[in-house]
Scaffold this motif. Structure first.
Motif, PDB file in Angstrom:
ATOM      1  N   ALA A   1      50.736  38.113  16.224  1.00  0.00           N
ATOM      2  CA  ALA A   1      51.688  38.296  15.369  1.00  0.00           C
ATOM      3  C   ALA A   1      53.329  38.538  15.748  1.00  0.00           C
ATOM      4  N   PRO A   2      53.223  39.400  16.916  1.00  0.00           N
ATOM      5  CA  PRO A   2      54.441  39.974  17.555  1.00  0.00           C
ATOM      6  C   PRO A   2      55.126  38.680  18.165  1.00  0.00           C
ATOM      7  N   THR A   3      54.528  37.798  18.708  1.00  0.00           N
ATOM      8  CA  THR A   3      54.844  36.468  19.403  1.00  0.00           C
ATOM      9  C   THR A   3      55.484  35.575  18.298  1.00  0.00           C
ATOM     10  N   VAL A   4      54.628  35.403  17.422  1.00  0.00           N
ATOM     11  CA  VAL A   4      55.350  34.654  16.170  1.00  0.00           C
ATOM     12  C   VAL A   4      56.614  34.942  15.736  1.00  0.00           C
ATOM     13  N   ALA A   5      56.569  36.297  15.397  1.00  0.00           N
ATOM     14  CA  ALA A   5      58.009  36.919  14.913  1.00  0.00           C
ATOM     15  C   ALA A   5      59.134  36.743  15.792  1.00  0.00           C
TER      16      ALA A   5
END
Length: 551
Positions: free
Chosen positions: A321-325
Protein backbone atom coordinates in the motif's frame (compact mmCIF):
# COMPACT_ATOMS: atom_id res chain seq x y z
CA UNK A 1 -11.64 -10.64 -43.92
CA UNK A 2 -8.88 -11.09 -41.34
CA UNK A 3 -9.43 -11.05 -37.61
CA UNK A 4 -7.88 -7.63 -37.31
CA UNK A 5 -9.96 -6.08 -40.12
CA UNK A 6 -10.42 -2.36 -39.52
CA UNK A 7 -13.78 -0.83 -40.23
CA UNK A 8 -14.09 2.94 -40.67
CA UNK A 9 -17.44 4.21 -39.41
CA UNK A 10 -18.76 7.64 -40.40
CA UNK A 11 -22.37 8.75 -40.24
CA UNK A 12 -24.52 5.80 -41.38
CA UNK A 13 -21.67 4.30 -43.42
CA UNK A 14 -19.20 1.46 -42.83
CA UNK A 15 -16.07 1.19 -44.98
CA UNK A 16 -13.67 -1.76 -45.27
CA UNK A 17 -10.62 -0.50 -47.14
CA UNK A 18 -9.06 -3.96 -47.56
CA UNK A 19 -12.30 -5.42 -48.95
CA UNK A 20 -13.07 -2.22 -50.88
CA UNK A 21 -16.63 -2.45 -49.61
CA UNK A 22 -18.93 0.38 -48.49
CA UNK A 23 -22.33 -0.07 -46.91
CA UNK A 24 -25.04 2.19 -45.54
CA UNK A 25 -26.84 0.43 -42.71
CA UNK A 26 -27.27 -3.12 -44.05
CA UNK A 27 -27.25 -2.11 -47.74
CA UNK A 28 -24.12 -2.08 -49.95
CA UNK A 29 -23.35 1.21 -51.69
CA UNK A 30 -22.42 1.06 -55.38
CA UNK A 31 -19.20 2.98 -55.87
CA UNK A 32 -16.90 3.03 -58.87
CA UNK A 33 -13.26 1.97 -58.54
CA UNK A 34 -11.80 5.48 -58.83
CA UNK A 35 -14.31 6.93 -56.37
CA UNK A 36 -13.52 4.08 -53.94
CA UNK A 37 -9.78 4.88 -54.22
CA UNK A 38 -10.51 8.50 -53.43
CA UNK A 39 -12.76 7.65 -50.48
CA UNK A 40 -10.17 5.34 -48.95
CA UNK A 41 -7.41 7.94 -49.38
CA UNK A 42 -9.50 10.66 -47.76
CA UNK A 43 -10.76 8.53 -44.86
CA UNK A 44 -7.18 7.37 -44.11
CA UNK A 45 -6.31 11.00 -43.42
CA UNK A 46 -9.54 12.31 -41.94
CA UNK A 47 -9.29 15.96 -40.98
CA UNK A 48 -6.22 16.54 -43.17
CA UNK A 49 -6.07 18.26 -46.53
CA UNK A 50 -5.03 15.75 -49.20
CA UNK A 51 -3.58 17.45 -52.26
CA UNK A 52 -5.12 17.00 -55.71
CA UNK A 53 -1.86 15.56 -56.99
CA UNK A 54 -1.76 12.91 -54.26
CA UNK A 55 -5.39 11.95 -54.87
CA UNK A 56 -4.75 11.60 -58.59
CA UNK A 57 -1.74 9.37 -57.87
CA UNK A 58 -3.96 7.12 -55.71
CA UNK A 59 -6.79 6.86 -58.23
CA UNK A 60 -4.70 6.84 -61.43
CA UNK A 61 -1.29 5.46 -60.36
CA UNK A 62 0.02 4.77 -63.87
CA UNK A 63 -1.69 7.53 -65.83
CA UNK A 64 -1.42 11.27 -66.32
CA UNK A 65 -4.90 12.80 -66.11
CA UNK A 66 -6.44 16.23 -65.98
CA UNK A 67 -7.80 17.67 -62.75
CA UNK A 68 -11.23 17.66 -64.35
CA UNK A 69 -11.24 13.85 -63.99
CA UNK A 70 -10.62 14.23 -60.26
CA UNK A 71 -13.47 16.71 -59.92
CA UNK A 72 -15.84 14.33 -61.75
CA UNK A 73 -15.05 11.40 -59.46
CA UNK A 74 -15.18 13.55 -56.31
CA UNK A 75 -18.65 14.59 -57.50
CA UNK A 76 -19.60 10.92 -57.95
CA UNK A 77 -18.33 10.14 -54.46
CA UNK A 78 -20.35 12.99 -52.94
CA UNK A 79 -23.45 11.85 -54.78
CA UNK A 80 -23.01 8.26 -53.59
CA UNK A 81 -22.69 9.48 -50.01
CA UNK A 82 -25.87 11.52 -50.35
CA UNK A 83 -24.33 14.95 -49.81
CA UNK A 84 -26.99 17.62 -50.20
CA UNK A 85 -29.82 15.16 -49.57
CA UNK A 86 -29.38 14.21 -45.92
CA UNK A 87 -27.73 17.48 -44.91
CA UNK A 88 -24.52 15.67 -43.96
CA UNK A 89 -21.21 16.83 -45.39
CA UNK A 90 -18.32 14.46 -45.95
CA UNK A 91 -15.82 15.94 -48.42
CA UNK A 92 -14.75 19.58 -48.26
CA UNK A 93 -12.96 21.39 -51.06
CA UNK A 94 -10.04 23.51 -49.80
CA UNK A 95 -9.38 26.12 -52.46
CA UNK A 96 -5.95 25.86 -54.04
CA UNK A 97 -4.93 22.90 -51.88
CA UNK A 98 -7.10 19.81 -52.28
CA UNK A 99 -9.86 17.96 -50.46
CA UNK A 100 -10.53 16.99 -46.85
CA UNK A 101 -12.81 14.37 -45.27
CA UNK A 102 -14.57 16.33 -42.53
CA UNK A 103 -17.07 13.82 -41.11
CA UNK A 104 -15.84 12.30 -37.81
CA UNK A 105 -14.59 8.72 -38.25
CA UNK A 106 -14.47 5.88 -35.74
CA UNK A 107 -12.16 2.95 -36.42
CA UNK A 108 -13.20 -0.46 -35.17
CA UNK A 109 -11.73 -3.94 -35.51
CA UNK A 110 -13.93 -6.84 -36.53
CA UNK A 111 -13.41 -10.56 -36.07
CA UNK A 112 -16.40 -11.36 -38.27
CA UNK A 113 -16.08 -12.79 -41.76
CA UNK A 114 -18.73 -10.59 -43.37
CA UNK A 115 -18.89 -6.81 -43.30
CA UNK A 116 -22.65 -6.87 -43.65
CA UNK A 117 -23.14 -9.02 -40.56
CA UNK A 118 -24.97 -7.11 -37.84
CA UNK A 119 -22.23 -7.80 -35.30
CA UNK A 120 -19.45 -6.18 -37.30
CA UNK A 121 -20.17 -2.70 -36.02
CA UNK A 122 -22.37 -1.80 -33.08
CA UNK A 123 -24.97 0.91 -33.62
CA UNK A 124 -23.40 4.35 -33.76
CA UNK A 125 -24.02 6.54 -30.72
CA UNK A 126 -26.32 9.47 -31.45
CA UNK A 127 -24.76 12.49 -33.16
CA UNK A 128 -21.18 11.27 -32.95
CA UNK A 129 -21.32 10.79 -29.18
CA UNK A 130 -18.81 8.10 -28.11
CA UNK A 131 -19.88 5.34 -25.74
CA UNK A 132 -19.29 6.22 -22.11
CA UNK A 133 -16.91 4.15 -20.02
CA UNK A 134 -18.51 1.25 -18.18
CA UNK A 135 -16.75 2.41 -15.00
CA UNK A 136 -15.43 5.87 -14.32
CA UNK A 137 -13.40 6.34 -11.14
CA UNK A 138 -13.62 9.39 -8.92
CA UNK A 139 -15.53 11.68 -11.30
CA UNK A 140 -19.22 11.22 -10.46
CA UNK A 141 -19.35 14.45 -8.48
CA UNK A 142 -17.61 16.35 -11.28
CA UNK A 143 -20.11 15.06 -13.86
CA UNK A 144 -23.03 16.12 -11.69
CA UNK A 145 -21.52 19.56 -11.07
CA UNK A 146 -20.75 20.16 -14.75
CA UNK A 147 -24.24 19.09 -15.79
CA UNK A 148 -25.75 21.64 -13.42
CA UNK A 149 -23.27 24.32 -14.49
CA UNK A 150 -24.09 23.77 -18.16
CA UNK A 151 -27.77 24.12 -17.49
CA UNK A 152 -27.25 27.36 -15.59
CA UNK A 153 -24.40 29.00 -17.52
CA UNK A 154 -24.78 27.57 -21.06
CA UNK A 155 -21.05 27.71 -21.91
CA UNK A 156 -18.47 25.79 -19.89
CA UNK A 157 -14.84 25.01 -20.72
CA UNK A 158 -13.40 21.91 -19.07
CA UNK A 159 -9.69 22.67 -18.78
CA UNK A 160 -6.85 20.52 -17.51
CA UNK A 161 -3.48 18.96 -18.18
CA UNK A 162 -3.19 16.24 -20.81
CA UNK A 163 -4.32 12.83 -19.58
CA UNK A 164 -6.39 14.18 -16.68
CA UNK A 165 -9.59 12.75 -18.17
CA UNK A 166 -11.31 15.69 -19.85
CA UNK A 167 -12.74 13.65 -22.72
CA UNK A 168 -13.96 10.89 -20.40
CA UNK A 169 -15.78 13.41 -18.24
CA UNK A 170 -17.19 15.32 -21.22
CA UNK A 171 -18.57 12.13 -22.79
CA UNK A 172 -20.22 11.20 -19.52
CA UNK A 173 -21.72 14.69 -19.15
CA UNK A 174 -23.05 14.55 -22.73
CA UNK A 175 -24.75 11.21 -22.04
CA UNK A 176 -26.26 12.63 -18.86
CA UNK A 177 -27.69 15.54 -20.86
CA UNK A 178 -29.30 13.46 -23.65
CA UNK A 179 -32.66 13.27 -21.91
CA UNK A 180 -32.60 16.94 -20.91
CA UNK A 181 -32.01 18.04 -24.51
CA UNK A 182 -34.39 15.51 -26.10
CA UNK A 183 -31.48 13.87 -27.93
CA UNK A 184 -30.15 17.18 -29.27
CA UNK A 185 -26.58 16.50 -28.12
CA UNK A 186 -23.68 16.70 -30.61
CA UNK A 187 -20.12 15.62 -29.90
CA UNK A 188 -17.22 16.72 -32.12
CA UNK A 189 -13.62 15.51 -31.74
CA UNK A 190 -11.53 18.35 -33.16
CA UNK A 191 -8.16 16.68 -32.61
CA UNK A 192 -8.42 15.03 -36.04
CA UNK A 193 -8.78 18.33 -37.89
CA UNK A 194 -5.45 19.22 -39.47
CA UNK A 195 -6.42 22.59 -40.96
CA UNK A 196 -7.89 25.33 -38.76
CA UNK A 197 -9.95 26.62 -41.69
CA UNK A 198 -11.94 23.36 -41.62
CA UNK A 199 -13.12 23.63 -38.02
CA UNK A 200 -16.52 25.09 -38.93
CA UNK A 201 -16.97 22.50 -41.70
CA UNK A 202 -16.22 19.68 -39.25
CA UNK A 203 -18.81 21.02 -36.81
CA UNK A 204 -21.32 21.34 -39.67
CA UNK A 205 -20.72 17.71 -40.61
CA UNK A 206 -21.13 16.53 -37.03
CA UNK A 207 -24.45 18.32 -36.43
CA UNK A 208 -25.88 17.58 -39.88
CA UNK A 209 -25.81 21.15 -41.16
CA UNK A 210 -25.76 21.57 -44.94
CA UNK A 211 -22.87 23.92 -45.60
CA UNK A 212 -22.70 23.76 -49.38
CA UNK A 213 -21.27 26.98 -50.76
CA UNK A 214 -22.69 29.23 -48.07
CA UNK A 215 -21.02 30.44 -44.90
CA UNK A 216 -20.82 27.47 -42.49
CA UNK A 217 -21.77 29.84 -39.65
CA UNK A 218 -25.11 30.46 -41.37
CA UNK A 219 -25.60 26.72 -41.80
CA UNK A 220 -24.91 26.09 -38.12
CA UNK A 221 -27.28 28.83 -37.03
CA UNK A 222 -30.01 27.40 -39.27
CA UNK A 223 -29.44 23.87 -37.97
CA UNK A 224 -29.09 24.64 -34.24
CA UNK A 225 -31.35 27.67 -33.93
CA UNK A 226 -34.84 27.56 -32.50
CA UNK A 227 -34.32 24.60 -30.20
CA UNK A 228 -32.46 23.60 -27.08
CA UNK A 229 -29.30 21.62 -27.82
CA UNK A 230 -25.83 20.83 -26.50
CA UNK A 231 -22.66 21.07 -28.59
CA UNK A 232 -19.62 19.35 -27.06
CA UNK A 233 -16.31 20.30 -28.70
CA UNK A 234 -13.47 18.02 -27.63
CA UNK A 235 -9.71 18.72 -27.83
CA UNK A 236 -9.90 22.38 -28.77
CA UNK A 237 -6.30 23.33 -27.98
CA UNK A 238 -4.94 22.47 -31.43
CA UNK A 239 -6.91 25.21 -33.26
CA UNK A 240 -7.92 27.29 -30.30
CA UNK A 241 -8.10 30.67 -32.08
CA UNK A 242 -10.46 29.44 -34.81
CA UNK A 243 -12.57 27.53 -32.30
CA UNK A 244 -12.80 30.56 -30.02
CA UNK A 245 -14.22 32.67 -32.85
CA UNK A 246 -16.72 29.96 -33.77
CA UNK A 247 -17.88 29.39 -30.19
CA UNK A 248 -18.18 33.08 -29.37
CA UNK A 249 -20.35 33.61 -32.45
CA UNK A 250 -22.61 30.63 -31.76
CA UNK A 251 -22.98 31.43 -28.07
CA UNK A 252 -24.06 34.99 -28.82
CA UNK A 253 -26.35 34.10 -31.73
CA UNK A 254 -28.14 31.02 -30.35
CA UNK A 255 -29.64 31.46 -26.86
CA UNK A 256 -30.90 27.86 -26.84
CA UNK A 257 -27.45 26.38 -27.51
CA UNK A 258 -25.38 25.06 -24.63
CA UNK A 259 -21.66 24.53 -25.28
CA UNK A 260 -19.18 22.25 -23.52
CA UNK A 261 -15.53 22.65 -24.51
CA UNK A 262 -12.55 20.52 -23.49
CA UNK A 263 -9.08 21.95 -23.87
CA UNK A 264 -5.68 22.19 -22.23
CA UNK A 265 -6.26 25.96 -22.07
CA UNK A 266 -9.32 28.17 -21.83
CA UNK A 267 -10.75 29.99 -24.86
CA UNK A 268 -10.77 33.35 -23.03
CA UNK A 269 -13.91 34.67 -24.74
CA UNK A 270 -17.16 36.30 -23.66
CA UNK A 271 -19.55 34.10 -21.71
CA UNK A 272 -17.03 31.36 -20.91
CA UNK A 273 -17.09 29.68 -17.49
CA UNK A 274 -13.92 27.68 -16.85
CA UNK A 275 -13.92 24.49 -14.78
CA UNK A 276 -10.42 23.27 -13.93
CA UNK A 277 -10.45 19.48 -13.82
CA UNK A 278 -8.12 18.40 -11.00
CA UNK A 279 -6.12 15.16 -10.88
CA UNK A 280 -7.52 12.25 -8.88
CA UNK A 281 -7.01 12.46 -5.14
CA UNK A 282 -4.04 10.45 -3.86
CA UNK A 283 -3.72 8.91 -0.39
CA UNK A 284 -1.46 10.31 2.35
CA UNK A 285 2.10 8.98 2.24
CA UNK A 286 3.52 7.03 5.15
CA UNK A 287 4.64 3.56 6.21
CA UNK A 288 1.50 2.94 8.29
CA UNK A 289 -0.86 3.13 5.33
CA UNK A 290 -3.03 0.01 4.92
CA UNK A 291 -4.56 -1.38 1.74
CA UNK A 292 -8.05 -0.57 3.02
CA UNK A 293 -7.19 3.09 3.62
CA UNK A 294 -5.28 3.39 0.34
CA UNK A 295 -8.25 2.07 -1.64
CA UNK A 296 -10.36 4.97 -0.40
CA UNK A 297 -8.33 7.11 -2.79
CA UNK A 298 -9.69 7.36 -6.39
CA UNK A 299 -6.11 7.34 -7.72
CA UNK A 300 -5.35 4.01 -6.04
CA UNK A 301 -8.70 2.59 -7.14
CA UNK A 302 -7.91 3.40 -10.78
CA UNK A 303 -4.34 2.11 -10.51
CA UNK A 304 -5.45 -1.25 -9.06
CA UNK A 305 -8.37 -1.46 -11.50
CA UNK A 306 -5.96 -1.20 -14.46
CA UNK A 307 -3.50 -3.56 -12.78
CA UNK A 308 -6.19 -6.22 -12.44
CA UNK A 309 -7.31 -5.66 -16.03
CA UNK A 310 -3.68 -6.25 -17.05
CA UNK A 311 -3.43 -9.63 -15.33
CA UNK A 312 -2.51 -8.74 -11.75
CA UNK A 313 -4.74 -10.85 -9.51
CA UNK A 314 -3.06 -10.66 -6.09
CA UNK A 315 -5.01 -7.56 -5.05
CA UNK A 316 -3.54 -4.72 -3.03
CA UNK A 317 -1.71 -6.00 0.05
CA UNK A 318 -0.94 -3.94 3.15
CA UNK A 319 2.79 -4.34 2.50
CA UNK A 320 2.40 -2.79 -0.97
CA UNK A 321 0.00 0.00 0.00
CA UNK A 322 2.73 2.62 0.81
CA UNK A 323 4.47 1.85 -2.49
CA UNK A 324 1.26 2.21 -4.50
CA UNK A 325 0.49 5.47 -2.70
CA UNK A 326 3.98 6.72 -3.58
CA UNK A 327 3.45 5.69 -7.21
CA UNK A 328 0.16 7.55 -7.42
CA UNK A 329 1.72 10.62 -5.85
CA UNK A 330 4.72 10.56 -8.20
CA UNK A 331 2.33 10.32 -11.14
CA UNK A 332 0.46 13.37 -9.78
CA UNK A 333 -2.88 11.56 -9.78
CA UNK A 334 -3.13 11.90 -13.58
CA UNK A 335 -5.56 9.18 -14.74
CA UNK A 336 -3.75 8.38 -17.99
CA UNK A 337 -0.42 8.00 -16.18
CA UNK A 338 -2.08 5.81 -13.55
CA UNK A 339 -3.66 3.63 -16.23
CA UNK A 340 -0.37 3.15 -18.07
CA UNK A 341 1.55 2.40 -14.88
CA UNK A 342 -1.17 0.08 -13.59
CA UNK A 343 -0.98 -1.87 -16.84
CA UNK A 344 2.64 -2.76 -16.04
CA UNK A 345 1.92 -4.38 -12.67
CA UNK A 346 0.83 -7.69 -14.17
CA UNK A 347 4.30 -8.02 -15.73
CA UNK A 348 6.60 -6.35 -13.19
CA UNK A 349 4.65 -6.45 -9.93
CA UNK A 350 4.08 -3.46 -7.65
CA UNK A 351 7.70 -3.05 -6.53
CA UNK A 352 9.05 -3.61 -10.04
CA UNK A 353 6.73 -0.99 -11.48
CA UNK A 354 7.86 1.46 -8.78
CA UNK A 355 11.50 0.89 -9.74
CA UNK A 356 10.63 1.65 -13.36
CA UNK A 357 9.22 5.03 -12.39
CA UNK A 358 12.70 6.55 -12.26
CA UNK A 359 13.49 5.07 -15.64
CA UNK A 360 13.08 6.73 -19.00
CA UNK A 361 10.88 3.86 -20.15
CA UNK A 362 7.94 5.17 -18.13
CA UNK A 363 7.41 7.69 -20.92
CA UNK A 364 7.01 4.79 -23.34
CA UNK A 365 4.56 2.63 -21.37
CA UNK A 366 1.88 1.53 -23.79
CA UNK A 367 -1.83 2.19 -23.36
CA UNK A 368 -4.94 0.81 -25.07
CA UNK A 369 -4.58 0.16 -28.80
CA UNK A 370 -7.93 1.85 -29.36
CA UNK A 371 -6.83 5.05 -27.61
CA UNK A 372 -5.90 8.11 -29.69
CA UNK A 373 -2.21 8.13 -30.59
CA UNK A 374 -1.60 11.09 -28.28
CA UNK A 375 -2.82 8.94 -25.33
CA UNK A 376 -0.96 5.71 -26.10
CA UNK A 377 2.20 6.75 -24.23
CA UNK A 378 3.05 9.47 -21.72
CA UNK A 379 5.60 10.83 -24.18
CA UNK A 380 2.93 11.21 -26.88
CA UNK A 381 0.58 12.85 -24.37
CA UNK A 382 3.05 15.61 -23.48
CA UNK A 383 4.38 15.86 -27.03
CA UNK A 384 0.88 16.81 -28.21
CA UNK A 385 1.04 19.93 -26.02
CA UNK A 386 4.73 20.61 -26.70
CA UNK A 387 4.18 20.71 -30.46
CA UNK A 388 1.58 23.46 -30.03
CA UNK A 389 4.03 25.80 -28.25
CA UNK A 390 5.86 28.75 -29.76
CA UNK A 391 9.66 28.64 -29.93
CA UNK A 392 9.91 30.92 -26.88
CA UNK A 393 7.46 28.77 -24.90
CA UNK A 394 9.45 25.65 -25.78
CA UNK A 395 12.71 27.26 -24.69
CA UNK A 396 11.31 28.36 -21.33
CA UNK A 397 9.49 25.06 -20.78
CA UNK A 398 12.54 22.87 -21.37
CA UNK A 399 14.83 25.02 -19.22
CA UNK A 400 12.37 24.84 -16.32
CA UNK A 401 12.88 21.06 -16.22
CA UNK A 402 16.00 21.49 -14.06
CA UNK A 403 13.67 22.26 -11.14
CA UNK A 404 12.76 18.92 -9.59
CA UNK A 405 10.38 20.61 -7.14
CA UNK A 406 8.77 24.00 -6.64
CA UNK A 407 10.32 27.21 -7.92
CA UNK A 408 9.51 30.90 -7.77
CA UNK A 409 9.37 33.39 -10.60
CA UNK A 410 12.75 34.74 -9.46
CA UNK A 411 14.22 31.22 -9.61
CA UNK A 412 12.91 30.72 -13.13
CA UNK A 413 14.24 34.05 -14.36
CA UNK A 414 17.70 33.31 -12.93
CA UNK A 415 17.89 30.02 -14.80
CA UNK A 416 16.03 30.77 -18.03
CA UNK A 417 17.04 34.35 -18.92
CA UNK A 418 19.73 35.06 -21.49
CA UNK A 419 20.44 37.71 -24.14
CA UNK A 420 17.49 36.47 -26.21
CA UNK A 421 15.09 35.86 -23.28
CA UNK A 422 14.31 38.79 -20.98
CA UNK A 423 12.94 38.53 -17.46
CA UNK A 424 9.60 40.01 -18.59
CA UNK A 425 9.44 37.44 -21.40
CA UNK A 426 10.01 34.65 -18.87
CA UNK A 427 7.25 36.01 -16.64
CA UNK A 428 4.69 36.27 -19.44
CA UNK A 429 5.72 32.89 -20.88
CA UNK A 430 5.31 31.12 -17.54
CA UNK A 431 1.83 32.65 -17.32
CA UNK A 432 1.13 31.25 -20.79
CA UNK A 433 2.42 27.80 -19.79
CA UNK A 434 0.16 27.90 -16.74
CA UNK A 435 -2.76 28.71 -19.04
CA UNK A 436 -1.81 25.73 -21.22
CA UNK A 437 -1.74 23.37 -18.21
CA UNK A 438 1.99 22.65 -18.59
CA UNK A 439 3.05 24.47 -15.41
CA UNK A 440 1.17 24.20 -12.11
CA UNK A 441 0.79 27.20 -9.82
CA UNK A 442 0.42 27.15 -6.03
CA UNK A 443 -0.74 30.34 -4.38
CA UNK A 444 -0.59 30.99 -0.65
CA UNK A 445 -0.96 34.13 1.42
CA UNK A 446 2.73 34.96 1.31
CA UNK A 447 4.11 33.49 -1.91
CA UNK A 448 3.44 32.12 -5.38
CA UNK A 449 5.36 29.05 -6.52
CA UNK A 450 5.29 26.87 -9.60
CA UNK A 451 6.13 23.30 -10.52
CA UNK A 452 6.11 20.94 -13.47
CA UNK A 453 4.22 17.69 -13.06
CA UNK A 454 6.63 14.76 -12.97
CA UNK A 455 5.77 13.25 -16.36
CA UNK A 456 5.80 16.71 -17.92
CA UNK A 457 9.16 17.55 -16.35
CA UNK A 458 10.84 14.36 -17.57
CA UNK A 459 9.58 14.99 -21.11
CA UNK A 460 10.89 18.57 -20.97
CA UNK A 461 14.18 17.26 -19.59
CA UNK A 462 14.61 15.04 -22.62
CA UNK A 463 14.04 18.02 -24.90
CA UNK A 464 16.60 20.05 -22.92
CA UNK A 465 19.19 17.31 -23.33
CA UNK A 466 18.51 17.11 -27.06
CA UNK A 467 18.91 20.89 -27.35
CA UNK A 468 22.50 20.79 -26.09
CA UNK A 469 21.73 23.43 -23.44
CA UNK A 470 21.86 21.22 -20.37
CA UNK A 471 25.32 22.19 -19.12
CA UNK A 472 24.64 25.92 -19.56
CA UNK A 473 21.24 25.80 -17.82
CA UNK A 474 22.57 23.56 -15.04
CA UNK A 475 25.42 26.00 -14.34
CA UNK A 476 22.93 28.86 -14.02
CA UNK A 477 20.83 26.67 -11.73
CA UNK A 478 23.86 25.95 -9.55
CA UNK A 479 24.96 29.58 -9.36
CA UNK A 480 21.47 30.69 -8.43
CA UNK A 481 21.18 27.94 -5.82
CA UNK A 482 24.46 29.06 -4.29
CA UNK A 483 23.28 32.65 -4.06
CA UNK A 484 20.01 31.51 -2.51
CA UNK A 485 21.90 29.88 0.33
CA UNK A 486 21.90 26.20 -0.59
CA UNK A 487 24.86 24.01 0.29
CA UNK A 488 25.47 22.73 -3.25
CA UNK A 489 28.98 23.64 -4.42
CA UNK A 490 29.12 25.20 -7.87
CA UNK A 491 32.43 23.44 -8.58
CA UNK A 492 31.02 20.09 -7.52
CA UNK A 493 27.91 20.57 -9.61
CA UNK A 494 29.92 21.58 -12.68
CA UNK A 495 32.20 18.57 -12.29
CA UNK A 496 29.20 16.30 -12.05
CA UNK A 497 27.76 17.90 -15.16
CA UNK A 498 31.04 17.29 -17.03
CA UNK A 499 31.23 13.72 -15.81
CA UNK A 500 27.69 12.92 -16.87
CA UNK A 501 27.09 14.95 -19.98
CA UNK A 502 30.35 16.09 -21.55
CA UNK A 503 31.14 12.58 -22.80
CA UNK A 504 32.20 11.59 -26.33
CA UNK A 505 29.32 11.78 -28.77
CA UNK A 506 29.47 8.04 -29.35
CA UNK A 507 28.74 7.46 -25.66
CA UNK A 508 26.03 10.06 -25.14
CA UNK A 509 22.54 8.76 -24.40
CA UNK A 510 20.08 11.37 -25.51
CA UNK A 511 17.09 10.22 -23.51
CA UNK A 512 15.04 11.24 -20.51
CA UNK A 513 16.73 8.72 -18.20
CA UNK A 514 20.19 10.23 -18.70
CA UNK A 515 18.89 13.71 -18.06
CA UNK A 516 16.85 12.69 -15.04
CA UNK A 517 20.01 11.13 -13.57
CA UNK A 518 22.00 14.26 -14.29
CA UNK A 519 19.43 16.54 -12.73
CA UNK A 520 19.45 14.42 -9.60
CA UNK A 521 23.23 14.77 -9.38
CA UNK A 522 23.30 18.53 -9.74
CA UNK A 523 20.32 18.96 -7.42
CA UNK A 524 21.41 16.80 -4.48
CA UNK A 525 21.01 19.65 -2.02
CA UNK A 526 19.06 22.01 -4.23
CA UNK A 527 16.22 24.19 -3.12
CA UNK A 528 13.26 22.00 -2.24
CA UNK A 529 9.90 23.26 -1.04
CA UNK A 530 10.90 23.65 2.61
CA UNK A 531 14.21 25.38 1.83
CA UNK A 532 12.41 27.78 -0.51
CA UNK A 533 9.99 28.76 2.23
CA UNK A 534 12.96 29.54 4.50
CA UNK A 535 14.72 31.54 1.78
CA UNK A 536 11.56 33.47 0.98
CA UNK A 537 11.07 34.39 4.62
CA UNK A 538 14.71 35.37 4.96
CA UNK A 539 15.60 37.51 1.98
CA UNK A 540 13.14 37.71 -0.86
CA UNK A 541 9.78 39.20 -1.75
CA UNK A 542 7.32 36.83 -3.38
CA UNK A 543 5.98 37.82 -6.83
CA UNK A 544 2.32 38.67 -7.12
CA UNK A 545 -0.09 37.51 -9.80
CA UNK A 546 0.33 40.92 -11.45
CA UNK A 547 4.02 40.07 -11.99
CA UNK A 548 3.03 37.04 -14.04
CA UNK A 549 1.40 39.03 -16.82
CA UNK A 550 4.09 41.51 -17.78
CA UNK A 551 3.86 42.23 -21.50
Amino acid sequence: MSDDQEIAVFGPYRLSASSRFLQRGEEPVALGGRAMDLLIALVERVGEVVSRRELMRRAWPDLVVEEANLRVHIGSLRKALGEGESGDRYVANVAGRGYCFVMPVRRLSSAVDSLSAASVVPPSPPNGLPNRLARMVGRDGVVEMLSSLLQARRFVSLVGVGGVGKTTVAVSVAHEMLSRFDGGVYFVDLSVIDDASLVADAVCAAVGATAGLQDPMLSLRARLGGRKSLLALDNCERHIDSIALLVEHLHAALPGLHILVTSRESLRIEGEHVYLLPPLETPPLGPGLTAELALESPAVQLFIDRAEAGGFHAGLLDQDAPTVAWLCDRLDGIPLALELAGGCVGTYGVQGTASLLDNRFKLLWRGRRSAPLRHQTLHAMVDWSYNLLTSLERRVFTRLSVFAGHFTLEDAQAVVCDDATSSSAVASTIASLVDKSLVSILVSTDTVVFRLLETTRVHAAGKLLDSGELSLVARRYTVHGSRAGTSLSAATAKQRIRDDFETPASMQRHDAFALARGIKLIAVNAVDAETRKTCAARNRTAPTMRDLHVS
